[in-house]
Design an enzyme around this catalytic site. Structure first.
Site, PDB file in Angstrom:
ATOM      1  N   ARG A  98       0.829  -1.204   0.000  1.00 42.50           N
ATOM      2  CA  ARG A  98       0.000   0.000   0.000  1.00 42.50           C
ATOM      3  C   ARG A  98       0.865   1.256   0.000  1.00 42.50           C
ATOM      4  O   ARG A  98       1.711   1.417   0.889  1.00 42.50           O
ATOM      5  CB  ARG A  98      -0.915  -0.002   1.229  1.00 42.50           C
ATOM      6  CG  ARG A  98      -2.228   0.710   0.999  1.00 42.50           C
ATOM      7  CD  ARG A  98      -3.014   0.870   2.282  1.00 42.50           C
ATOM      8  NE  ARG A  98      -2.393   1.875   3.113  1.00 42.50           N
ATOM      9  CZ  ARG A  98      -2.359   1.831   4.444  1.00 42.50           C
ATOM     10  NH1 ARG A  98      -2.916   0.830   5.098  1.00 42.50           N
ATOM     11  NH2 ARG A  98      -1.770   2.784   5.134  1.00 42.50           N
ATOM     12  N   TYR A 152       3.487   4.998  10.872  1.00 39.67           N
ATOM     13  CA  TYR A 152       3.761   3.559  10.944  1.00 39.67           C
ATOM     14  C   TYR A 152       4.413   2.973   9.688  1.00 39.67           C
ATOM     15  O   TYR A 152       4.915   1.864   9.709  1.00 39.67           O
ATOM     16  CB  TYR A 152       2.482   2.769  11.278  1.00 39.67           C
ATOM     17  CG  TYR A 152       1.345   2.937  10.276  1.00 39.67           C
ATOM     18  CD1 TYR A 152       1.277   2.153   9.127  1.00 39.67           C
ATOM     19  CD2 TYR A 152       0.328   3.862  10.490  1.00 39.67           C
ATOM     20  CE1 TYR A 152       0.246   2.287   8.221  1.00 39.67           C
ATOM     21  CE2 TYR A 152      -0.714   4.010   9.585  1.00 39.67           C
ATOM     22  CZ  TYR A 152      -0.751   3.222   8.458  1.00 39.67           C
ATOM     23  OH  TYR A 152      -1.776   3.355   7.561  1.00 39.67           O
ATOM     24  N   HIS A 191      -4.466   4.632   4.188  1.00 39.40           N
ATOM     25  CA  HIS A 191      -5.619   3.728   4.226  1.00 39.40           C
ATOM     26  C   HIS A 191      -6.874   4.460   3.748  1.00 39.40           C
ATOM     27  O   HIS A 191      -7.679   3.927   2.995  1.00 39.40           O
ATOM     28  CB  HIS A 191      -5.821   3.233   5.663  1.00 39.40           C
ATOM     29  CG  HIS A 191      -7.113   2.508   5.869  1.00 39.40           C
ATOM     30  ND1 HIS A 191      -7.314   1.219   5.440  1.00 39.40           N
ATOM     31  CD2 HIS A 191      -8.287   2.910   6.433  1.00 39.40           C
ATOM     32  CE1 HIS A 191      -8.552   0.845   5.750  1.00 39.40           C
ATOM     33  NE2 HIS A 191      -9.160   1.854   6.342  1.00 39.40           N
TER      34      HIS A 191
HETATM   35  C1  LIG Z   1     -15.504  -6.174  11.056  1.00 38.74           C
HETATM   36  C2  LIG Z   1     -14.686  -4.927  11.011  1.00 38.74           C
HETATM   37  N1  LIG Z   1     -13.685  -4.761  11.891  1.00 38.74           N
HETATM   38  C3  LIG Z   1     -12.925  -3.635  11.858  1.00 38.74           C
HETATM   39  C4  LIG Z   1     -13.196  -2.657  10.937  1.00 38.74           C
HETATM   40  C5  LIG Z   1     -12.320  -1.393  10.871  1.00 38.74           C
HETATM   41  N2  LIG Z   1     -11.488  -1.489   9.669  1.00 38.74           N
HETATM   42  C6  LIG Z   1     -11.822  -0.833   8.545  1.00 38.74           C
HETATM   43  S1  LIG Z   1     -10.753  -1.142   7.297  1.00 38.74           S
HETATM   44  C7  LIG Z   1      -9.803  -2.142   8.270  1.00 38.74           C
HETATM   45  C8  LIG Z   1      -8.567  -2.784   7.717  1.00 38.74           C
HETATM   46  C9  LIG Z   1      -8.843  -3.835   6.722  1.00 38.74           C
HETATM   47  O1  LIG Z   1      -7.651  -4.187   6.082  1.00 38.74           O
HETATM   48  P1  LIG Z   1      -7.619  -5.107   4.810  1.00 38.74           P
HETATM   49  O2  LIG Z   1      -8.641  -6.193   4.947  1.00 38.74           O
HETATM   50  O3  LIG Z   1      -6.214  -5.520   4.605  1.00 38.74           O
HETATM   51  O4  LIG Z   1      -8.109  -4.175   3.621  1.00 38.74           O
HETATM   52  P2  LIG Z   1      -7.441  -2.844   3.038  1.00 38.74           P
HETATM   53  O5  LIG Z   1      -8.069  -1.717   3.797  1.00 38.74           O
HETATM   54  O6  LIG Z   1      -5.963  -2.915   3.263  1.00 38.74           O
HETATM   55  O7  LIG Z   1      -7.804  -2.807   1.602  1.00 38.74           O
HETATM   56  C10 LIG Z   1     -10.338  -2.234   9.550  1.00 38.74           C
HETATM   57  C11 LIG Z   1      -9.747  -3.028  10.632  1.00 38.74           C
HETATM   58  C12 LIG Z   1     -14.265  -2.860  10.048  1.00 38.74           C
HETATM   59  N3  LIG Z   1     -14.574  -1.983   9.082  1.00 38.74           N
HETATM   60  N4  LIG Z   1     -14.983  -4.019  10.084  1.00 38.74           N
END
Ligand SMILES: Cc1ncc(C[n+]2csc(CCOP(=O)(O)OP(=O)(O)O)c2C)c(N)n1
Ligand SMILES: [Mg+2]
Length: 355
Positions: free
Chosen positions: A247, A260, A251
């Site tokens: 990435r 980080y 985010h």
């Molecule tokens: C069930 C749930 N837990 C926590 C969150 C908060 N949250 C939003 S995005 C994220 C990270 C997800 O990372 P990843 O699956 O690697 O996807 P990326 O954002 O890197 O595309 C989190 C923990 C959420 N939206 N849903």
């Protein structure tokens, strides 16, 4: 038999056009990548200008989204996460629809049946069982549609990922699971999510094929997805595709990754960004000219300008919709709704009104 292919597949290093892609396919892939790239870059600007709300950037994820979805037919279903919010543009969804989603306007919630694209899924991984269920349902109905779900590396740590992918495997459902492994779940690095050497290894536990591709190589992603879609449609069941990259953007607009992330690595990775890699390949094989590049960019920019104008021209949403269907008996502080604060008289909100 489950087979996991551990090597990271790449196509763009050579000068070979994969069998099954015509010159017009090559240009269409490029047009789609530029459309998404432009959408993403303009959305960041619109956010900074206060014209859309919090926004999840997908800069450098375009190769995954375009390459994976290209082999799908219109009857096939897509299950996007917030990272693929604009994937509907690839099926002709109006730009303003997606922008309205990020503006919190009800017109941004499209009818999934109109586009065969499920609603944008914000809870991490909960759409994986939805995709499995839809794929199984299509199979039971004797239809030959395939469901493709997009999710991140972090989603593979969630229970719903396991439930969905295991269910799809057991039912031999026509599903394709595309994991966008960008190395981060917000500020949590992949190493602290799993002891698995690769995410594709997880496929073996479900008894389905697992493939690893370079997530910045649109043709490698396309090739893996085309094989997976064909297999699913032919009754061969689901496939797990791990598209690996790193990435390079925040985010989302509410995140500051400088606290980080390693900035040197980010710069290195940005230098390999996926649209430029693909454009260089197209130039090497003589499939693109400066004029086409220029025209493609101009078209995408014009689509964005028209999209934001259309979104902003729409009547503002009725704020009472937020609570109208939430309570049979609204608590006293909501009984007045938003009318006093948003009404034409601009009057003060009654005491206790939520603003
Ligand atoms: C069930 C749930 N837990 C926590 C969150 C908060 N949250 C939003 S995005 C994220 C990270 C997800 O990372 P990843 O699956 O690697 O996807 P990326 O954002 O890197 O595309 C989190 C923990 C959420 N939206 N849903
Ligand atoms: Mg991630």
């Amino acid at each position: 038999m489950a087979q996991v292919m551990p090597e990271l597949r790449r196509v763009l290093d050579g000068d070979t056009i994969p069998a099954g892609l015509s010159e017009s396919d090559l240009l269409e892939l490029y047009r789609r990548m530029v459309l998404l790239r432009t959408y993403d870059e303009r959305s960041l600007v619109y956010h900074r200008q206060g014209r859309i709300g919090t926004y999840a950037l997908f800069w450098n994820h375009e190769a995954i989204q375009v390459g994976a979805s290209y082999p799908l037919a219109d009857d096939d279903w897509i299950f996007p996460s917030y990272r693929e919010s604009a994937i509907g543009l690839l099926r002709g969804m109006p730009v303003e629809t997606v922008l309205q989603w990020w503006r919190g306007h009800p017109s941004g919630w499209w009818n999934p049946a109109d586009w065969n694209i499920a609603s944008i899924c914000v809870p991490v991984g909960t759409h994986v069982p939805h995709a499995a269920g839809l794929a199984w349902g299509k199979k039971l109905k004797g239809e030959d549609a395939v469901a493709m779900a997009f999710f991140g590396d972090g989603a593979t740590s969630e229970g719903s990922f396991h439930e969905g992918i295991n269910f799809a495997a057991v039912m031999n459902a026509p599903a394709v699971f595309v994991c966008n492994n960008n190395g981060w779940a917000i500020s949590t690095p992949l190493e602290t999510q799993t002891r698995a050497e690769t995410l594709a290894d997880k496929a073996a536990g479900y008894g389905i094929p697992g493939v690893r591709v370079d997530g910045l190589d649109v043709l490698a992603v396309w090739e893996a997805a085309a094989e997976a879609v064909d297999r699913a449609r032919a009754g061969g069941g689901p496939t797990f595709i791990e598209a690996v990259h790193y990435r390079v953007a925040a985010h989302g607009t509410a995140d500051d990754p400088r606290s980080y992330i390693d900035p040197v690595r980010v710069e290195e990775e940005r230098a390999r960004e996926c649209v430029g890699q693909y454009e260089a390949f197209l130039r090497r094989v003589g499939a693109i000219s400066d004029a086409i590049v220029e025209e493609t960019r101009r078209e995408a920019e014009a689509a964005m300008r028209a999209g934001i104008a259309a979104a902003e021209a729409e009547q503002p949403a009725d704020e009472s919709l937020v609570f109208d269907r939430a309570y049979a008996d609204p608590p006293p502080n909501l009984r007045h709704g938003f009318s006093a604060s948003s009404g034409a008289d601009g009057g003060a909100a009654p005491e206790g009104t939520v603003r």
